[in-house]
Design a protein around this motif. Structure first.
Motif, PDB file in Angstrom:
ATOM      1  N   ALA A 165       6.044   3.194   0.912  1.00 50.67           N
ATOM      2  CA  ALA A 165       5.140   2.057   0.746  1.00 50.67           C
ATOM      3  C   ALA A 165       5.185   1.196   1.994  1.00 50.67           C
ATOM      4  CB  ALA A 165       5.532   1.233  -0.470  1.00 50.67           C
ATOM      5  N   SER A 166       4.056   0.624   2.306  1.00 49.48           N
ATOM      6  CA  SER A 166       3.945  -0.322   3.412  1.00 49.48           C
ATOM      7  C   SER A 166       3.721  -1.697   2.821  1.00 49.48           C
ATOM      8  CB  SER A 166       2.760   0.063   4.299  1.00 49.48           C
ATOM      9  OG  SER A 166       2.470  -0.965   5.213  1.00 49.48           O
ATOM     10  N   LYS A 167       4.464  -2.680   3.318  1.00 51.68           N
ATOM     11  CA  LYS A 167       4.300  -4.048   2.832  1.00 51.68           C
ATOM     12  C   LYS A 167       3.956  -4.956   4.003  1.00 51.68           C
ATOM     13  CE  LYS A 167       7.416  -3.960  -1.071  1.00 51.68           C
ATOM     14  NZ  LYS A 167       8.485  -4.671  -1.755  1.00 51.68           N
ATOM     15  N   ILE A 168       2.995  -5.813   3.757  1.00 51.52           N
ATOM     16  CA  ILE A 168       2.642  -6.846   4.731  1.00 51.52           C
ATOM     17  C   ILE A 168       2.822  -8.180   4.029  1.00 51.52           C
ATOM     18  CG2 ILE A 168       0.835  -7.841   6.179  1.00 51.52           C
ATOM     19  CD1 ILE A 168      -0.394  -5.004   6.289  1.00 51.52           C
ATOM     20  N   ALA A 169       3.593  -9.065   4.635  1.00 50.24           N
ATOM     21  CA  ALA A 169       3.873 -10.375   4.037  1.00 50.24           C
ATOM     22  C   ALA A 169       3.400 -11.479   4.973  1.00 50.24           C
ATOM     23  CB  ALA A 169       5.370 -10.514   3.778  1.00 50.24           C
ATOM     24  N   HIS A 170       2.742 -12.452   4.395  1.00 46.68           N
ATOM     25  CA  HIS A 170       2.256 -13.619   5.146  1.00 46.68           C
ATOM     26  C   HIS A 170       2.882 -14.873   4.560  1.00 46.68           C
ATOM     27  CE1 HIS A 170      -0.940 -11.376   7.189  1.00 46.68           C
ATOM     28  NE2 HIS A 170      -1.046 -10.716   6.049  1.00 46.68           N
ATOM     29  N   ASP A 171       3.427 -15.713   5.425  1.00 45.49           N
ATOM     30  CA  ASP A 171       3.983 -16.994   5.004  1.00 45.49           C
ATOM     31  C   ASP A 171       2.821 -17.887   4.562  1.00 45.49           C
ATOM     32  OD1 ASP A 171       5.034 -19.602   4.853  1.00 45.49           O
ATOM     33  OD2 ASP A 171       6.414 -19.264   6.505  1.00 45.49           O
ATOM     34  N   ILE A 172       2.901 -18.373   3.330  1.00 44.48           N
ATOM     35  CA  ILE A 172       1.827 -19.214   2.794  1.00 44.48           C
ATOM     36  C   ILE A 172       2.295 -20.652   2.554  1.00 44.48           C
ATOM     37  CG2 ILE A 172       0.464 -17.320   1.827  1.00 44.48           C
ATOM     38  CD1 ILE A 172       1.727 -18.038  -0.930  1.00 44.48           C
ATOM     39  N   SER A 173       3.329 -21.070   3.255  1.00 48.20           N
ATOM     40  CA  SER A 173       3.844 -22.435   3.090  1.00 48.20           C
ATOM     41  C   SER A 173       2.746 -23.473   3.289  1.00 48.20           C
ATOM     42  CB  SER A 173       4.988 -22.709   4.077  1.00 48.20           C
ATOM     43  OG  SER A 173       6.058 -21.842   3.863  1.00 48.20           O
ATOM     44  N   GLU A 174       1.997 -23.347   4.369  1.00 53.12           N
ATOM     45  CA  GLU A 174       0.940 -24.319   4.680  1.00 53.12           C
ATOM     46  C   GLU A 174      -0.171 -24.271   3.631  1.00 53.12           C
ATOM     47  OE1 GLU A 174      -2.228 -25.020   8.255  1.00 53.12           O
ATOM     48  OE2 GLU A 174      -0.186 -24.468   8.822  1.00 53.12           O
ATOM     49  N   THR A 175      -0.530 -23.080   3.203  1.00 56.74           N
ATOM     50  CA  THR A 175      -1.561 -22.925   2.174  1.00 56.74           C
ATOM     51  C   THR A 175      -1.152 -23.633   0.890  1.00 56.74           C
ATOM     52  OG1 THR A 175      -2.218 -20.793   3.102  1.00 56.74           O
ATOM     53  CG2 THR A 175      -2.863 -21.223   0.818  1.00 56.74           C
TER      54      THR A 175
ATOM     55  N   SER B  48       0.840  -1.194   0.000  1.00 51.36           N
ATOM     56  CA  SER B  48       0.000   0.000   0.000  1.00 51.36           C
ATOM     57  C   SER B  48       0.873   1.241   0.000  1.00 51.36           C
ATOM     58  CB  SER B  48      -0.882   0.025   1.255  1.00 51.36           C
ATOM     59  OG  SER B  48      -1.670  -1.127   1.342  1.00 51.36           O
ATOM     60  N   PRO B  49       0.455   2.278  -0.732  1.00 50.32           N
ATOM     61  CA  PRO B  49       1.237   3.519  -0.726  1.00 50.32           C
ATOM     62  C   PRO B  49       1.075   4.258   0.602  1.00 50.32           C
ATOM     63  CG  PRO B  49      -0.753   3.797  -2.037  1.00 50.32           C
ATOM     64  CD  PRO B  49      -0.709   2.359  -1.613  1.00 50.32           C
ATOM     65  N   LEU B  50       2.128   4.950   0.993  1.00 48.67           N
ATOM     66  CA  LEU B  50       2.074   5.842   2.157  1.00 48.67           C
ATOM     67  C   LEU B  50       2.077   7.262   1.620  1.00 48.67           C
ATOM     68  CD1 LEU B  50       4.726   4.167   4.486  1.00 48.67           C
ATOM     69  CD2 LEU B  50       2.238   3.983   4.629  1.00 48.67           C
ATOM     70  N   ARG B  51       1.103   8.058   2.035  1.00 48.30           N
ATOM     71  CA  ARG B  51       0.964   9.420   1.526  1.00 48.30           C
ATOM     72  C   ARG B  51       1.134  10.434   2.651  1.00 48.30           C
ATOM     73  NH1 ARG B  51      -1.512   9.214  -3.621  1.00 48.30           N
ATOM     74  NH2 ARG B  51      -2.296   7.146  -4.101  1.00 48.30           N
ATOM     75  N   ASN B  52       1.664  11.599   2.303  1.00 47.32           N
ATOM     76  CA  ASN B  52       1.765  12.670   3.291  1.00 47.32           C
ATOM     77  C   ASN B  52       0.428  13.424   3.326  1.00 47.32           C
ATOM     78  OD1 ASN B  52       1.786  14.412   1.082  1.00 47.32           O
ATOM     79  ND2 ASN B  52       3.948  14.972   1.293  1.00 47.32           N
ATOM     80  N   SER B  53       0.360  14.480   4.122  1.00 39.93           N
ATOM     81  CA  SER B  53      -0.904  15.199   4.309  1.00 39.93           C
ATOM     82  C   SER B  53      -1.421  15.849   3.027  1.00 39.93           C
ATOM     83  CB  SER B  53      -0.746  16.248   5.405  1.00 39.93           C
ATOM     84  OG  SER B  53       0.279  17.156   5.060  1.00 39.93           O
ATOM     85  N   SER B  54      -0.546  16.088   2.057  1.00 40.97           N
ATOM     86  CA  SER B  54      -0.997  16.669   0.787  1.00 40.97           C
ATOM     87  C   SER B  54      -1.311  15.600  -0.263  1.00 40.97           C
ATOM     88  CB  SER B  54       0.048  17.652   0.250  1.00 40.97           C
ATOM     89  OG  SER B  54       1.253  16.981  -0.049  1.00 40.97           O
ATOM     90  N   GLY B  55      -1.214  14.329   0.115  1.00 41.43           N
ATOM     91  CA  GLY B  55      -1.554  13.232  -0.785  1.00 41.43           C
ATOM     92  C   GLY B  55      -0.398  12.714  -1.621  1.00 41.43           C
ATOM     93  N   ARG B  56       0.766  13.289  -1.449  1.00 40.85           N
ATOM     94  CA  ARG B  56       1.952  12.846  -2.208  1.00 40.85           C
ATOM     95  C   ARG B  56       2.436  11.507  -1.665  1.00 40.85           C
ATOM     96  NH1 ARG B  56       7.499  14.509  -1.160  1.00 40.85           N
ATOM     97  NH2 ARG B  56       8.742  13.679  -2.852  1.00 40.85           N
ATOM     98  N   ILE B  57       2.789  10.590  -2.543  1.00 38.92           N
ATOM     99  CA  ILE B  57       3.303   9.283  -2.128  1.00 38.92           C
ATOM    100  C   ILE B  57       4.728   9.462  -1.641  1.00 38.92           C
ATOM    101  CG2 ILE B  57       3.900   6.950  -2.877  1.00 38.92           C
ATOM    102  CD1 ILE B  57       1.568   7.237  -4.915  1.00 38.92           C
ATOM    103  N   ILE B  58       4.954   9.035  -0.400  1.00 36.63           N
ATOM    104  CA  ILE B  58       6.272   9.191   0.218  1.00 36.63           C
ATOM    105  C   ILE B  58       6.911   7.853   0.595  1.00 36.63           C
ATOM    106  CG2 ILE B  58       5.835  11.525   1.056  1.00 36.63           C
ATOM    107  CD1 ILE B  58       5.232  10.219   3.829  1.00 36.63           C
TER     108      ILE B  58
END
Length: 89
Positions: A71-81, A59-69
């Motif tokens: 990114a946030s990444k979330i990772a999930h281990d899917i070995s079992e899946t 997901s993009p991280l934006r400052n108060s004026s909406g400018r992309i500054i």
């Protein structure tokens, strides 16, 4: 496998296998362009070199004026899946 002292402040590229480094470039270009990056499955590398299958949300991280500054990444281990998926197939 990485302690926070070993990895915090380092480039995410440390855990990306060499053959997938281009994938990171594409994701970053899409974020900078303001595009939505759908959740995707990929592989990253454990400290011991073992591949780890992951589902990643970016997901993009934006400052108060909406400018992309950043990114946030979330990772999930899917070995079992993936094991369950293989059994079902």
């Amino acid at each position: 496998g990485w302690s926070s002292a070993e990895i915090v402040g380092k480039s995410i590229r440390v855990i990306i296998p060499a053959d997938l480094l281009g994938e990171e470039d594409v994701v970053l270009k899409r974020i900078v362009a303001g595009e939505v990056v759908p959740k995707f499955e990929t592989t990253r590398q454990h400290k011991n070199g073992k591949p780890v299958p992951l589902a990643i949300t970016v997901s993009p991280l934006r400052n108060s004026s909406g400018r992309i500054i950043g990114a946030s990444k979330i990772a999930h281990d899917i070995s079992e899946t993936l094991q369950i998926r293989a059994k079902l197939e």
